[in-house]
Design a protein around this motif. Structure first.
Motif, PDB file in Angstrom:
ATOM      1  N   ASP A 140      20.819 -33.341  30.351  1.00 62.45           N
ATOM      2  CA  ASP A 140      22.008 -32.289  30.949  1.00 62.45           C
ATOM      3  C   ASP A 140      21.538 -31.401  31.801  1.00 62.45           C
ATOM      4  N   THR A 141      20.143 -30.854  31.362  1.00 60.84           N
ATOM      5  CA  THR A 141      19.197 -29.693  32.115  1.00 60.84           C
ATOM      6  C   THR A 141      18.535 -29.855  32.736  1.00 60.84           C
TER       7      THR A 141
ATOM      8  N   ARG B  64      15.315 -27.374  34.357  1.00 55.71           N
ATOM      9  CA  ARG B  64      14.653 -25.957  33.628  1.00 55.71           C
ATOM     10  C   ARG B  64      13.614 -25.954  34.760  1.00 55.71           C
TER      11      ARG B  64
ATOM     12  N   GLU C 191      21.993 -20.823  35.224  1.00 53.08           N
ATOM     13  CA  GLU C 191      22.020 -19.704  34.626  1.00 53.08           C
ATOM     14  C   GLU C 191      20.415 -19.376  34.283  1.00 53.08           C
TER      15      GLU C 191
ATOM     16  N   GLY D 196      13.205 -32.055  33.585  1.00 49.69           N
ATOM     17  CA  GLY D 196      15.059 -31.934  32.887  1.00 49.69           C
ATOM     18  C   GLY D 196      14.941 -33.264  31.581  1.00 49.69           C
TER      19      GLY D 196
ATOM     20  N   ARG E  48      22.196 -27.109  35.172  1.00 48.83           N
ATOM     21  CA  ARG E  48      23.464 -28.302  35.006  1.00 48.83           C
ATOM     22  C   ARG E  48      23.309 -29.794  35.972  1.00 48.83           C
ATOM     23  N   ARG E  49      23.175 -30.298  35.110  1.00 51.19           N
ATOM     24  CA  ARG E  49      22.960 -31.757  35.885  1.00 51.19           C
ATOM     25  C   ARG E  49      24.265 -31.998  35.447  1.00 51.19           C
TER      26      ARG E  49
ATOM     27  N   ARG F 253      17.749 -22.248  34.752  1.00 54.86           N
ATOM     28  CA  ARG F 253      18.282 -23.210  33.709  1.00 54.86           C
ATOM     29  C   ARG F 253      19.768 -23.654  35.234  1.00 54.86           C
TER      30      ARG F 253
END
Length: 288
Positions: free
Chosen positions: A68-69, A71, A135, A65, A173-174, A171
């Protein structure tokens, strides 16, 4: 039951994997952990001519991570996800969905990406990732594209991937709003069975009022689905039993479950109402 006859290829790069898929567009399937696709092959639900095994491709087994994201790489196992601090702390819905899959031995091999790419309507990770608005990073010989998971499932055992495409990464989003999350499933009789019905719920509140809501179902339609009308019914409401029961009733009304040897469509519809209710109650109790 024995597997059908198939050819096997273990590429050493994503480019090799995509080329192998392109060479047999109607008969090739990807193999990651193998727990999902081999099972459906045993029951002759799928009979690919070629399995393209991506496990030997370097650099695809990761869960990491940034600010923001989160993975998740294509060959990260379900056990990798359960052992990841970000998944456990920030995405308990995903952890709860994965934890109920089969057994530890299966989760040590099975991958999250491989599971969703089979396209099973009752996939636990698929419903969880749908609730989380994930995503997918999709790769092909033509390059890379970002695909919302809401556009990924197009039918039972069917996805929107083109013949030469593979999912390199998921992905998520956090979030900063500290929502409440919960995932509940009606288990089958055996550990290896997919759920009859499962529900994932995410709710955020502001001053005691629901500011956002997500409800995703598995096993309740041809694909994993979001129930937007039930989500909208919660916005602006206090998350008490009146609002929750109304949303659960809408979810049961708006889903379209099939009948099979395990349960009738009517029974699954009743389960949707129960599991959406209970998932919303649990999520609301966890909302900051």
């Amino acid at each position: 039951m024995a597997l059908p006859v198939f050819d096997y290829f273990a590429p050493k790069s994503i480019e090799e994997a995509c080329a192998a898929l392109a060479s047999n567009p109607d008969g090739a399937k990807l193999l990651a952990g193998g727990q999902s696709i081999l099972r459906v092959m045993k029951f002759r639900i799928m009979a690919p001519e070629l399995l393209v095994d991506v496990k030997a491709i370097p650099g695809l087994r990761y869960i990491e991570g940034d600010a923001d994201t989160l993975r998740i790489g294509a060959t990260a196992t379900q056990s990798d996800a359960l052992g990841n601090d970000i998944v456990q702390k920030e995405f308990p819905l995903l952890a709860e969905a994965i934890a109920r899959i089969a057994t530890t031995a299966v989760r040590n091999t099975a991958t999250i990406v491989g599971n969703i790419c089979v396209g099973h309507t009752a996939s636990d990770p698929s419903a969880a990732l749908l609730a989380l608005d994930a995503e997918l990073v999709v790769v092909s010989p033509q390059g890379e594209r970002i695909l919302p998971i809401s556009e990924f499932f197009v039918g039972h055992m069917s996805t929107s991937l083109d013949a030469a495409e593979l999912v390199r990464e998921v992905r998520i989003r956090r979030r900063n709003d500290k929502p409440g999350m919960a995932y509940l499933a009606h288990s089958g009789r055996a550990a290896m069975e997919t759920p009859l019905v499962a529900a994932g719920a995410i709710v955020s509140t502001r001053n005691g009022i629901c500011s956002s809501a997500t409800i995703a179902l598995a096993g309740a339609d041809e694909t994993p689905v979001r129930i937007s009308r039930a989500e909208e019914a919660l916005i602006g409401c206090k998350l008490d039993d009146v609002a929750i029961l109304q949303a659960a009733a809408i979810a049961a009304e708006d889903c379209s479950p099939d009948s099979d040897v395990y349960a009738s469509g009517d029974y699954r519809r009743r389960l949707v109402g129960v599991y959406v209710r209970d998932a919303l109650r649990a999520a609301a109790s966890r909302a900051a």
